[in-house]
Design an enzyme around this catalytic site. Structure first.
Site, mmCIF file in Angstrom:
data_model
loop_
_atom_site.group_PDB
_atom_site.id
_atom_site.type_symbol
_atom_site.label_atom_id
_atom_site.label_comp_id
_atom_site.label_asym_id
_atom_site.label_seq_id
_atom_site.Cartn_x
_atom_site.Cartn_y
_atom_site.Cartn_z
ATOM 1 N N ASN A 1 0.825 -1.209 0.000
ATOM 2 C CA ASN A 1 0.000 0.000 0.000
ATOM 3 C C ASN A 1 0.857 1.257 0.000
ATOM 4 O OD1 ASN A 1 -2.025 -1.841 0.220
ATOM 5 N ND2 ASN A 1 -2.375 -1.523 2.401
ATOM 6 N N HIS B 1 5.642 -0.548 -2.847
ATOM 7 C CA HIS B 1 5.187 0.175 -4.036
ATOM 8 C C HIS B 1 5.222 1.695 -3.854
ATOM 9 C CE1 HIS B 1 2.909 -3.720 -5.393
ATOM 10 N NE2 HIS B 1 4.203 -3.782 -5.604
#
Ligand code: BJW
Ligand code: ZN
Length: 236
Positions: free
Chosen positions: A97, A114
């Site tokens: 997330n 990410h």
């Protein structure tokens, strides 16, 4: 559940790989599924370098919309329970997330595989920027367009992040997959590294995923409910 509690009683290192499902109860939409972010847009359009080159303002608008939702969000019971696990174990959190909600709980060992939606960087010279609240896509002093510092499809993950994630997966006595569809790689390969090294792999999800047949235990339910039940079982 009894098997898991038994394993946890002898565990030192507990690793969590989390996905957008864990933030669902904080009011942040997931990517796939019925009310997912990609119901109306394709991932190639919004989360790829090609999509950004094609229509940078559309991509910036989409990220602005998501930033507004995330700015108002707080960690939910699931994020907080993971922090609570630090009282009993060495806890390692690998999240896909970009919402920064794990960081907000103050968890000690964290990798945001990410990236983070509140960081930006120049798409030309890579200069880093913090949060930018601008409707129009901003440009860098070098003239390049500024983009969110997140990992899009076809882009490599940061070397340092992936190597920590591998280390924490291999070291895990118990490895939890929480709220991820398990279809995006290389994140989805991490439970296999945990298993290879004797880790007990547990999936917490409201439904089965492509990883379900490969793991040791699937616990069906919302992340907050299931994690709370586990913690209570442990402290009984
Ligand atoms: C609940 C719940 C509740 C709901 N409680 N649960 C090997 C095989 C095949 C393909 C590839 C491969 N290796 C690489 C690829 C290509 C590609 C890929 O994986 N494609 C697949 C789709 C097939 N991977 C990449 O391109 C990666 N890069 C790469 O490999 O680079 C190599 C390279 C090397 C050298 C040079 C160049 C390249 C990068 C992947 C980046 C992914 N990026 C995104 C966007 C991030 C930025 C942003 O947020 O905008 O990451 S895509 C999107 O998917 C986002 C997420 O982190 C990621 C995972 O999604 P997630 O979190 O699992 O969400 P959902 O919606 O899918 O699932 C939610 C789940 O929660 C569901 O299961 C629900 O049931 C559940 N749930 N409520 C518990 N209350
Ligand atoms: Zn620049």
């Amino acid at each position: 559940m009894d098997r898991l509690i038994e394993r946890l009683k002898h565990a030192e290192n507990v690793t969590f790989l989390t996905g957008s499902g864990i933030s669902r109860e904080s009011g942040i939409p997931t990517f796939r599924g019925e009310d997912g972010l990609w119901k109306n847009y394709s991932p190639e359009e919004l989360a790829s370098p090609e999509g950004f080159m094609r229509d940078p303002q559309l991509v910036w608008d989409w990220y602005n919309w998501r930033r507004d939702i995330i700015r108002k969000a707080e960690p939910n019971k699931a994020h907080l329970t993971i922090k609570e696990f630090e009282k009993n174990f060495n806890v390692y959190v690998i999240t896909q997330n970009v919402d920064g909600l794990h960081e907000k709980t103050g968890v000690k060992n964290l990798v945001e595989l990410h990236g983070n939606i509140f960081r930006n960087r120049c798409s030309r010279c890579s200069k880093m920027y913090g949060d930018i609240q601008s409707k129009k896509i901003p440009t860098c002093e070098c003239g390049g367009l500024i983009r969110p510092d997140v990992v899009w499809f076809g882009e490599p993950l940061k070397e340092k992040d992936i190597s920590l994630a591998l280390e924490w997966s291999r070291n895990a006595d118990v490895f939890f997959l929480v709220g991820t569809s398990g279809i995006v790689y290389p994140a989805a390969s991490l439970p296999f590294f945990a298993k290879e090294n004797g880790g007990f792999v547990v999936e917490i999800n409201i439904e089965e995923t492509p990883l379900t047949p490969h793991i040791d235990l699937h616990l069906e339910g919302s992340a907050s409910q299931v994690l709370d039940t586990i913690l209570k079982g442990l402290n009984k």
